[in-house]
Design an enzyme around this catalytic site. Structure first.
Site, PDB file in Angstrom:
ATOM      1  N   CYS A   4       0.829  -1.210   0.000  1.00  0.00           N
ATOM      2  CA  CYS A   4       0.000   0.000   0.000  1.00  0.00           C
ATOM      3  C   CYS A   4       0.865   1.264   0.000  1.00  0.00           C
ATOM      4  O   CYS A   4       1.515   1.550  -0.978  1.00  0.00           O
ATOM      5  CB  CYS A   4      -0.979  -0.049   1.180  1.00  0.00           C
ATOM      6  SG  CYS A   4      -2.287   1.157   1.043  1.00  0.00           S
TER       7      CYS A   4
ATOM      8  N   SER B 248      -2.013 -14.768  33.639  1.00  0.00           N
ATOM      9  CA  SER B 248      -1.343 -16.025  33.992  1.00  0.00           C
ATOM     10  C   SER B 248      -0.070 -16.208  33.167  1.00  0.00           C
ATOM     11  O   SER B 248       0.975 -16.587  33.692  1.00  0.00           O
ATOM     12  CB  SER B 248      -2.264 -17.226  33.737  1.00  0.00           C
ATOM     13  OG  SER B 248      -3.391 -17.138  34.554  1.00  0.00           O
TER      14      SER B 248
ATOM     15  N   ASP C 240      -4.230 -13.997  30.127  1.00  0.00           N
ATOM     16  CA  ASP C 240      -3.169 -13.006  29.901  1.00  0.00           C
ATOM     17  C   ASP C 240      -2.309 -12.798  31.153  1.00  0.00           C
ATOM     18  O   ASP C 240      -1.083 -12.828  31.079  1.00  0.00           O
ATOM     19  CB  ASP C 240      -3.767 -11.660  29.454  1.00  0.00           C
ATOM     20  CG  ASP C 240      -4.656 -11.822  28.234  1.00  0.00           C
ATOM     21  OD1 ASP C 240      -4.514 -12.842  27.541  1.00  0.00           O
ATOM     22  OD2 ASP C 240      -5.505 -10.942  27.988  1.00  0.00           O
TER      23      ASP C 240
ATOM     24  N   GLU D 154      -1.995  -8.955   4.440  1.00  0.00           N
ATOM     25  CA  GLU D 154      -1.953  -9.396   5.848  1.00  0.00           C
ATOM     26  C   GLU D 154      -3.342  -9.552   6.467  1.00  0.00           C
ATOM     27  O   GLU D 154      -3.480 -10.183   7.507  1.00  0.00           O
ATOM     28  CB  GLU D 154      -1.093  -8.423   6.676  1.00  0.00           C
ATOM     29  CG  GLU D 154      -1.655  -7.001   6.867  1.00  0.00           C
ATOM     30  CD  GLU D 154      -1.348  -6.049   5.711  1.00  0.00           C
ATOM     31  OE1 GLU D 154      -1.091  -6.531   4.597  1.00  0.00           O
ATOM     32  OE2 GLU D 154      -1.408  -4.822   5.923  1.00  0.00           O
TER      33      GLU D 154
ATOM     34  N   HIS E 143      -3.772  -5.197   0.791  1.00  0.00           N
ATOM     35  CA  HIS E 143      -3.205  -5.666   2.067  1.00  0.00           C
ATOM     36  C   HIS E 143      -3.256  -7.191   2.155  1.00  0.00           C
ATOM     37  O   HIS E 143      -4.312  -7.759   2.439  1.00  0.00           O
ATOM     38  CB  HIS E 143      -3.987  -5.053   3.238  1.00  0.00           C
ATOM     39  CG  HIS E 143      -3.714  -3.597   3.392  1.00  0.00           C
ATOM     40  ND1 HIS E 143      -2.717  -3.115   4.199  1.00  0.00           N
ATOM     41  CD2 HIS E 143      -4.274  -2.519   2.798  1.00  0.00           C
ATOM     42  CE1 HIS E 143      -2.680  -1.800   4.107  1.00  0.00           C
ATOM     43  NE2 HIS E 143      -3.625  -1.416   3.271  1.00  0.00           N
TER      44      HIS E 143
END
Ligand code: XMP
Length: 520
Positions: free
Chosen positions: A86, A236, A234, A178, A176
């Site tokens: 892009c 943990s 998260d 991705e 894009h």
């Protein structure tokens, strides 16, 4: 990720795209190490020995804003393949003598790409008709190719959607690859890193773990770190990772608000204190929370009371620990993307993120956020690598205010007790019937109305239990899960037969929007 000079890598130059971390994530998924650097920070001191390919991200700028766009022309002489995505495509074109202008036809969303020539970059990418659906997001476009470039593909409104300079291995694409909306977008990235850059597979959750542990060690030194452990995935993963890095310099604080799921506190204590021997301060604050929430029915008031009590307790216990300089948080990349750019490029600010651990600002602690570049599923893989149980790693999200926002109306000890039981029955049934992992989040709630029922010829007048189960990508939008009648019957029977106080079960069939996932 921290710089590592021993791994061959793809270097991603960030021009401020919302998707830059997504590019890095896709490269990781393909098993290759990548690093992101802001276009503003890339200079001649950069050690490029291990760089095997460059990806130039998209971004909100215009290539002619020369004061804002820092483009180090030196990279064109690095003798490595370049893929411009892009804005990245536009900026290479401009630097190499082509032209970019405001597009006559802006392209946003899906566009049909048509192949004109074969290319190594597009191997296995186009369908048998030489077409593919790709996702665009641009207002400017390349209007004149740079010298020695040829066109590989176009759309109806844009002539230079894929271009390449075969000799130099420079590629530019206007869409894009991705994002998941681009069909087979990952094939483009795979072709680029394997056939064009020829980087060998070198990345796995194991070396990710090693690098993150090293990063924490380097950052923290001999200081102590505190971490609010909730038992969710998260916090943990953060706690276990930091413990692996610095052992007893980490102190976790776990607050039992009384609003947790059934047996949650035992599971956290068993896992972190007994099994992993992590320094864990357990604070039993059940009474304090209950007393402060007495007669409170307004959802926002509940949230504020719970939030501020949590901070007070956290601060009180954290102050008792000497030499604490850092606060560990389980912030993930999606938490950050909407608040600021992680690399210092100019991503547009959309909203400020909120995070329980980030609240005690007064304490002036520095943050350690080792998961800040990762997505949820990557955190889960890391959790397994750290030997956390599947139960913790694949747990459904649970809100900070806990059951407090799953019982509209007043919070009482009795309501908490029956709600914990109902939720436990629902969740266990999902697990038994292998439905748990198909659902993004599920829970039981207790509604603030009683209704009449009949049980064993007797009239009952009891609570309504509401069940919610949703599918979602990220919790921003959601749809209700489609259960079979048999399953609903089974759960409803189990709840009513086992819990005194509930005589009716209903299922929430609203999506988000218009509803939210939680009731309050
Ligand atoms: P809503 O109800 O806003 O929830 O659709 C979206 C997701 O966020 C969770 N949630 C929270 N998580 N603290 C949290 O850590 C909170 O205050 C909070 N409120 C909602 C919710 O469970 C769902 O996963």
């Amino acid at each position: 990720m921290i710089p590592n000079n021993n791994l061959n890598k793809i270097l991603i130059i960030d021009f401020g795209s919302q998707f830059t971390q997504l590019i890095a994530r896709r490269i990781r998924e393909l098993g290759v190490y990548s690093e992101i650097i802001s276009h503003k920070k890339l200079n001649s001191n950069y050690n490029r020995n291990q760089v095997r390919g460059l990806i130039l991200s998209g971004g909100p700028l215009n290539v002619y804003q020369s004061k804002k766009v820092k483009f180090s022309k030196e990279i064109l002489k690095w003798n490595v393949p370049i893929l411009g995505i892009c804005f990245g495509h536009q900026v290479i074109t401009k630097e190499l003598g082509g032209k970019v202008k405001k597009a006559k036809h802006r392209e946003f969303g899906l566009a049909k790409l048509k192949r004109l020539k074969k290319s190594k970059l597009t191997n296995n990418f186009f369908n048998s008709n030489g077409q593919n659906n790709v996702w665009m997001s641009h207002a400017d476009e390349v209007t004149k190719l740079a010298k020695d470039f040829k066109v590989i593909a176009k759309t109806d409104t844009s002539k230079f959607s894929i271009v390449e300079n075969t000799l130099k291995k420079f590629y530019g694409i206007q869409f894009h690859p991705e994002v998941t909306h681009t069909e087979k977008g990952k094939t483009i990235l795979k072709n680029f890193i394997s056939s064009i850059c020829r980087v060998k597979i070198n990345w796995s959750p194991r070396n990710q773990k090693k690098m993150l542990i090293q990063e924490v060690k380097n950052k923290v030194g001999k200081s102590k770190v505190i971490c609010a452990l909730s038992g969710g995935v998260d916090s943990s993963v953060v706690a276990k990772l930091i413990h692996n890095a610095i052992g007893n310099q980490l102190v976790c604080i776990f607050v039992n608000t009384g609003l947790l799921r059934k047996n949650e506190e035992f599971q956290v204590l068993r896992t972190f204190k007994k099994k992993f021997k992590i320094n864990l301060v357990y604070v039993d604050a059940r009474k304090l929370f209950l007393n402060n929430l007495k007669k409170v029915t307004d959802p926002e008031k509940k949230r504020k009371i719970i939030g501020s009590l949590f901070i007070k307790i956290f601060e009180k216990y954290a102050k008792k620990i000497k030499n604490v300089k850092f606060l560990a948080q389980g912030t993930l990349y999606p938490d950050l993307i909407e608040s600021k750019s992680v690399t210092g490029s100019q991503t547009s600010k959309i909203k400020s993120h909120h995070n329980v651990g980030g609240l005690p600002k007064k304490m002036k602690l520095k943050l350690v956020e080792p998961l800040r570049f990762l997505f949820k599923d990557e955190v889960r893989k890391l959790g397994l690598e750290l030997k956390l149980s599947k139960e913790i790693v694949y747990r459904h999200p649970f809100p900070g205010p806990g059951l407090g926002i799953r019982m509209p109306g007043e919070i009482t000890e009795h309501k908490i007790k029956i709600l914990k039981e109902a939720d436990n029955i629902f969740i266990n049934s999902l697990k038994k019937l292998n439905l748990y992992d198909k659902i993004w989040q599920a829970y039981a709630a207790l509604l603030p109305v009683k209704t009449v029922g009949v049980m064993g010829d007797n009239r009952t007048y009891e609570h309504i239990c509401l069940l919610r189960a949703i599918t979602s990508e990220d919790g921003m939008t959601a749809d209700f899960f489609n259960f079979s009648k048999e399953f609903m019957q089974l759960v409803s029977n189990k709840i009513i037969n086992n819990i005194n106080g509930i005589n009716r079960v209903v299922y929430d069939i609203t999506s988000k929007p218009p509803s939210t996932i939680e009731l309050e």
